[in-house]
Write a protein that holds these residues in place. Structure first.
Motif, short mmCIF file in Angstrom:
data_model
loop_
_atom_site.label_atom_id
_atom_site.label_comp_id
_atom_site.label_asym_id
_atom_site.label_seq_id
_atom_site.Cartn_x
_atom_site.Cartn_y
_atom_site.Cartn_z
N VAL A 102 0.85 -1.20 0.00
CA VAL A 102 0.00 0.00 0.00
C VAL A 102 0.88 1.25 0.00
CG1 VAL A 102 -1.70 1.32 1.34
CG2 VAL A 102 -1.93 -1.17 1.09
N ALA A 103 0.61 2.12 -0.96
CA ALA A 103 1.35 3.38 -1.06
C ALA A 103 0.66 4.46 -0.23
CB ALA A 103 1.45 3.81 -2.52
N ALA A 104 -0.67 4.45 -0.23
CA ALA A 104 -1.45 5.45 0.51
C ALA A 104 -2.88 4.98 0.64
CB ALA A 104 -1.40 6.79 -0.22
N VAL A 105 -3.57 5.59 1.58
CA VAL A 105 -5.00 5.38 1.76
C VAL A 105 -5.65 6.76 1.68
CG1 VAL A 105 -6.81 4.68 3.38
CG2 VAL A 105 -4.74 3.29 3.13
N HIS A 106 -6.75 6.83 0.99
CA HIS A 106 -7.47 8.09 0.81
C HIS A 106 -8.87 7.92 1.38
CE1 HIS A 106 -4.28 8.90 -2.17
NE2 HIS A 106 -4.44 7.62 -2.43
N ALA A 107 -9.35 8.94 2.11
CA ALA A 107 -10.66 8.83 2.76
C ALA A 107 -11.33 10.18 2.85
CB ALA A 107 -10.49 8.25 4.16
N ASP A 108 -12.66 10.14 2.85
CA ASP A 108 -13.44 11.35 3.05
C ASP A 108 -13.25 11.89 4.46
OD1 ASP A 108 -14.86 11.84 0.62
OD2 ASP A 108 -16.19 10.16 1.06
N ASP A 109 -13.28 13.22 4.59
CA ASP A 109 -13.29 13.83 5.91
C ASP A 109 -14.73 13.90 6.42
OD1 ASP A 109 -14.52 16.03 4.69
OD2 ASP A 109 -12.70 17.26 4.71
N ALA A 110 -14.93 14.46 7.61
CA ALA A 110 -16.27 14.48 8.22
C ALA A 110 -17.27 15.26 7.38
CB ALA A 110 -16.19 15.04 9.64
N ASP A 111 -16.86 16.39 6.80
CA ASP A 111 -17.78 17.18 5.97
C ASP A 111 -18.22 16.38 4.75
OD1 ASP A 111 -17.65 19.34 7.69
OD2 ASP A 111 -16.10 20.37 6.53
N ALA A 112 -17.29 15.73 4.11
CA ALA A 112 -17.63 14.91 2.94
C ALA A 112 -18.51 13.75 3.35
CB ALA A 112 -16.36 14.41 2.26
N ALA A 113 -18.29 13.19 4.53
CA ALA A 113 -19.09 12.06 4.99
C ALA A 113 -20.56 12.45 5.10
CB ALA A 113 -18.57 11.56 6.34
N GLU A 114 -20.83 13.70 5.49
CA GLU A 114 -22.22 14.16 5.55
C GLU A 114 -22.84 14.17 4.15
OE1 GLU A 114 -22.43 17.93 7.57
OE2 GLU A 114 -21.39 17.13 9.33
N GLU A 115 -22.08 14.62 3.17
CA GLU A 115 -22.56 14.65 1.78
C GLU A 115 -22.76 13.23 1.25
OE1 GLU A 115 -24.27 16.55 -0.95
OE2 GLU A 115 -22.94 17.87 0.18
N VAL A 116 -21.85 12.34 1.58
CA VAL A 116 -21.96 10.94 1.16
C VAL A 116 -23.20 10.31 1.79
CG1 VAL A 116 -20.88 8.66 1.31
CG2 VAL A 116 -19.50 10.65 0.67
N ALA A 117 -23.44 10.59 3.07
CA ALA A 117 -24.62 10.04 3.75
C ALA A 117 -25.90 10.51 3.06
CB ALA A 117 -24.62 10.42 5.22
#
Length: 151
Positions: A102-117
């Motif tokens: 694994v070179a990196a992991v990318h993830a949504d932050d809390a603000d993006a998580a609200e949009e994803v929800a």
């Protein structure tokens, strides 16, 4: 070596950290021959971003019932384990992704998580609103801290 972008969920990321391996449950994404033909003159970074963005979008169906955060695991794997699809950035991957690859992991932050929800709950999700959020970057050594922040 080929760089692949694995659509994932928080549960899958926990499995990767816990076992040292991740089994992709859908197509992975990569810079394919098809993409190179479709984007002549594009630089490598732009091609990689296209494959990465496709993986981020492909992670959405994996999130149902779990944490609403898109996850993409970027890993370098042997070329012979990647079989490109005829079109797009998708590819089949033979085997498990090892944490050491694994070179990196990318993830949504809390603000993006609200949009994803909101997108996951909507009958017709606003994918443009979701894709407007850029995923945060984590070194493999930072993933446990990221996961702990979700608890």
């Amino acid at each position: 070596m080929a760089r692949i972008y694995v659509p994932a969920s928080v549960a899958m990321l926990r499995e990767l950290v816990g076992t040292g391996e991740l089994k992709p449950v859908s197509a992975v994404h990569t810079v394919t021959s098809w993409l190179r033909r479709e984007a002549p003159g594009a630089d490598e970074e732009d091609l990689e971003y296209t494959a990465f963005a496709d993986a981020a979008l492909a992670s959405l169906p994996l999130l149902a019932g779990g944490a609403p955060r898109r996850i993409v695991v970027s890993a370098d794997v042997p070329d012979e384990r990647v079989a490109e699809h005829a079109e797009g950035t998708g590819a089949d991957f033979d085997g498990d992704v090892k944490l050491k690859r694994v070179a990196a992991v990318h993830a949504d932050d809390a603000d993006a998580a609200e949009e994803v929800a909101r997108a996951l709950a909507a009958e017709e999700p606003d994918l443009d609103a979701v894709e407007a959020h850029v995923l945060d970057w984590y070194a493999p050594s930072e993933v446990q801290d990221f996961l702990a922040s979700l608890d």
